[in-house]
Design a protein around this motif. Structure first.
Motif, mmCIF file in Angstrom:
data_model
loop_
_atom_site.group_PDB
_atom_site.id
_atom_site.type_symbol
_atom_site.label_atom_id
_atom_site.label_comp_id
_atom_site.label_asym_id
_atom_site.label_seq_id
_atom_site.Cartn_x
_atom_site.Cartn_y
_atom_site.Cartn_z
ATOM 1 N N SER A 130 -8.183 9.096 6.574
ATOM 2 C CA SER A 130 -7.343 10.211 6.127
ATOM 3 C C SER A 130 -6.030 10.238 6.910
ATOM 4 C CB SER A 130 -8.112 11.518 6.306
ATOM 5 O OG SER A 130 -7.298 12.601 6.036
ATOM 6 N N ASN A 131 -6.109 10.052 8.224
ATOM 7 C CA ASN A 131 -4.899 10.017 9.053
ATOM 8 C C ASN A 131 -3.974 8.883 8.633
ATOM 9 O OD1 ASN A 131 -5.801 12.150 10.583
ATOM 10 N ND2 ASN A 131 -6.493 10.905 12.285
ATOM 11 N N HIS A 132 -4.552 7.717 8.398
ATOM 12 C CA HIS A 132 -3.709 6.565 8.071
ATOM 13 C C HIS A 132 -3.093 6.699 6.680
ATOM 14 C CE1 HIS A 132 -2.035 2.675 8.770
ATOM 15 N NE2 HIS A 132 -2.502 2.234 7.620
ATOM 16 N N ILE A 133 -3.838 7.238 5.748
ATOM 17 C CA ILE A 133 -3.276 7.468 4.413
ATOM 18 C C ILE A 133 -2.140 8.494 4.518
ATOM 19 C CG2 ILE A 133 -3.769 8.464 2.143
ATOM 20 C CD1 ILE A 133 -6.498 7.022 2.305
ATOM 21 N N GLN A 134 -2.341 9.511 5.362
ATOM 22 C CA GLN A 134 -1.267 10.480 5.592
ATOM 23 C C GLN A 134 -0.036 9.775 6.161
ATOM 24 O OE1 GLN A 134 -1.242 13.626 4.618
ATOM 25 N NE2 GLN A 134 0.833 13.858 5.346
ATOM 26 N N HIS A 135 -0.260 8.780 7.007
ATOM 27 C CA HIS A 135 0.844 7.997 7.566
ATOM 28 C C HIS A 135 1.603 7.263 6.451
ATOM 29 C CE1 HIS A 135 3.099 5.080 9.895
ATOM 30 N NE2 HIS A 135 2.502 4.115 9.213
ATOM 31 N N HIS A 136 0.892 6.757 5.455
ATOM 32 C CA HIS A 136 1.558 6.072 4.342
ATOM 33 C C HIS A 136 2.320 7.058 3.456
ATOM 34 C CE1 HIS A 136 0.331 1.766 4.371
ATOM 35 N NE2 HIS A 136 -0.481 2.231 5.295
ATOM 36 N N ILE A 137 1.902 8.307 3.457
ATOM 37 C CA ILE A 137 2.614 9.333 2.691
ATOM 38 C C ILE A 137 3.849 9.790 3.457
ATOM 39 C CG2 ILE A 137 2.445 11.708 1.815
ATOM 40 C CD1 ILE A 137 -0.575 11.079 1.300
ATOM 41 N N GLU A 138 3.681 10.051 4.744
ATOM 42 C CA GLU A 138 4.769 10.511 5.620
ATOM 43 C C GLU A 138 4.980 9.471 6.710
ATOM 44 O OE1 GLU A 138 5.204 14.646 7.274
ATOM 45 O OE2 GLU A 138 3.333 14.804 6.160
ATOM 46 N N ASP A 139 5.934 8.595 6.513
ATOM 47 C CA ASP A 139 6.176 7.501 7.461
ATOM 48 C C ASP A 139 6.399 7.937 8.903
ATOM 49 O OD1 ASP A 139 5.805 5.238 6.016
ATOM 50 O OD2 ASP A 139 7.923 4.741 5.790
ATOM 51 N N SER A 140 6.772 9.161 9.104
ATOM 52 C CA SER A 140 7.147 9.594 10.446
ATOM 53 C C SER A 140 5.986 10.201 11.232
ATOM 54 C CB SER A 140 8.277 10.603 10.352
ATOM 55 O OG SER A 140 7.828 11.742 9.651
ATOM 56 N N LYS A 141 4.760 10.027 10.765
ATOM 57 C CA LYS A 141 3.625 10.658 11.429
ATOM 58 C C LYS A 141 2.457 9.695 11.621
ATOM 59 C CE LYS A 141 3.641 15.481 10.476
ATOM 60 N NZ LYS A 141 2.870 16.556 9.903
ATOM 61 N N LEU A 142 1.613 10.021 12.593
ATOM 62 C CA LEU A 142 0.315 9.374 12.793
ATOM 63 C C LEU A 142 0.401 7.852 12.885
ATOM 64 C CD1 LEU A 142 -1.618 11.611 10.250
ATOM 65 C CD2 LEU A 142 -1.558 11.889 12.733
ATOM 66 N N TYR A 143 1.006 7.362 13.941
ATOM 67 C CA TYR A 143 1.189 5.927 14.092
ATOM 68 C C TYR A 143 -0.038 5.197 14.621
ATOM 69 C CZ TYR A 143 6.106 6.739 13.205
ATOM 70 O OH TYR A 143 7.298 7.085 12.631
ATOM 71 N N SER A 144 -0.931 5.904 15.244
ATOM 72 C CA SER A 144 -2.100 5.257 15.839
ATOM 73 C C SER A 144 -3.195 5.079 14.791
ATOM 74 C CB SER A 144 -2.625 6.085 17.010
ATOM 75 O OG SER A 144 -3.725 5.460 17.582
ATOM 76 N N TYR A 150 0.834 -1.201 0.000
ATOM 77 C CA TYR A 150 0.000 0.000 0.000
ATOM 78 C C TYR A 150 0.873 1.258 0.000
ATOM 79 C CZ TYR A 150 -4.124 -2.819 0.874
ATOM 80 O OH TYR A 150 -5.137 -3.718 0.752
ATOM 81 N N PRO A 151 1.483 1.581 -1.162
ATOM 82 C CA PRO A 151 2.311 2.789 -1.226
ATOM 83 C C PRO A 151 1.428 4.041 -1.176
ATOM 84 C CG PRO A 151 2.042 1.858 -3.408
ATOM 85 C CD PRO A 151 1.392 0.901 -2.450
ATOM 86 N N SER A 152 2.036 5.186 -0.979
ATOM 87 C CA SER A 152 1.263 6.426 -0.884
ATOM 88 C C SER A 152 0.489 6.716 -2.171
ATOM 89 C CB SER A 152 2.186 7.594 -0.551
ATOM 90 O OG SER A 152 3.193 7.717 -1.532
ATOM 91 N N SER A 153 0.942 6.167 -3.290
ATOM 92 C CA SER A 153 0.248 6.385 -4.564
ATOM 93 C C SER A 153 -0.984 5.484 -4.723
ATOM 94 C CB SER A 153 1.206 6.132 -5.728
ATOM 95 O OG SER A 153 1.669 4.794 -5.680
ATOM 96 N N ARG A 154 -1.091 4.420 -3.899
ATOM 97 C CA ARG A 154 -2.247 3.508 -3.995
ATOM 98 C C ARG A 154 -2.562 2.920 -2.604
ATOM 99 N NH1 ARG A 154 -3.006 -1.821 -4.663
ATOM 100 N NH2 ARG A 154 -0.792 -2.212 -4.801
ATOM 101 N N PRO A 155 -3.090 3.777 -1.699
ATOM 102 C CA PRO A 155 -3.303 3.320 -0.326
ATOM 103 C C PRO A 155 -4.580 2.505 -0.109
ATOM 104 C CG PRO A 155 -3.888 5.619 -0.513
ATOM 105 C CD PRO A 155 -3.348 5.193 -1.858
ATOM 106 N N ILE A 156 -5.418 2.387 -1.154
ATOM 107 C CA ILE A 156 -6.691 1.667 -1.016
ATOM 108 C C ILE A 156 -6.835 0.685 -2.175
ATOM 109 C CG2 ILE A 156 -9.204 1.941 -0.982
ATOM 110 C CD1 ILE A 156 -8.777 4.713 0.199
ATOM 111 N N SER A 157 -7.365 -0.504 -1.867
ATOM 112 C CA SER A 157 -7.609 -1.506 -2.904
ATOM 113 C C SER A 157 -9.037 -2.044 -2.761
ATOM 114 C CB SER A 157 -6.595 -2.652 -2.791
ATOM 115 O OG SER A 157 -6.713 -3.284 -1.539
ATOM 116 N N GLU A 158 -9.499 -2.751 -3.777
ATOM 117 C CA GLU A 158 -10.862 -3.298 -3.722
ATOM 118 C C GLU A 158 -11.026 -4.337 -2.623
ATOM 119 O OE1 GLU A 158 -12.817 -4.385 -7.369
ATOM 120 O OE2 GLU A 158 -11.725 -2.826 -8.469
ATOM 121 N N VAL A 159 -9.995 -5.142 -2.422
ATOM 122 C CA VAL A 159 -9.981 -6.128 -1.336
ATOM 123 C C VAL A 159 -8.687 -5.918 -0.553
ATOM 124 C CG1 VAL A 159 -11.022 -8.420 -1.177
ATOM 125 C CG2 VAL A 159 -10.074 -7.710 -3.331
#
Length: 142
Positions: free
Chosen positions: A123-137, A45-54
């Motif tokens: 939104s928070n978790h996708i931001q985490h995938h964009i910026e690895d150093s943020k929003l761990y919860s 799940y890279p920042s360019s594709r954080p969501i999939s159908e399954v």
């Protein structure tokens, strides 16, 4: 009765703190297997594709569980048996919910999309995938 409420409260606080610490540790190469296991998730799940159908699970295991068990194993020595069992159920239930919530966050057309709180967590978790150093919860909105 008060002993159950106090145990529930402090176990809950411990779970929220532990979730953040363990996830933060999973981003540190010094954590070894935990780091390698968690990197797979960020590759799938890279920042360019954080969501999939399954939900895609390439590892078929959950290393976080091992760290929760290690982290909360000390409760056996601190709590009377009835409160240890109570706390263990709470930890197990919380772990299941967070794992399920995490799967829904990465799944397109999740049934939870009708809730505003879910969009905030996603939104928070996708931001985490964009910026690895943020929003761990996963379960606490920011």
């Amino acid at each position: 009765m008060i002993d159950y409420l106090v145990t529930f409260f402090f176990t809950g606080i411990g779970l929220l703190i532990s979730e953040n610490i363990i996830h933060r540790f999973a981003h540190n190469p010094l954590s070894g297997d935990l780091y390698r296991w968690h990197r797979v998730h960020h590759i799938v799940y890279p920042s360019s594709r954080p969501i999939s159908e399954v939900y895609i699970n390439k590892t078929n295991e959950n290393k976080f569980v091992q760290y929760y068990l290690l982290g909360f194993g000390y409760l056996w020595f601190l709590l009377p048996q009835h409160l240890f069992i109570f706390s263990t159920f709470q930890i197990t239930f919380y772990g299941y919910l967070v794992n399920r919530l995490h799967q829904e966050i990465h799944t397109l057309d999740s049934p939870l999309e009708r809730f505003k709180w879910f969009h905030i967590l996603r939104s928070n978790h996708i931001q985490h995938h964009i910026e690895d150093s943020k929003l761990y919860s996963i379960s606490v909105p920011r």
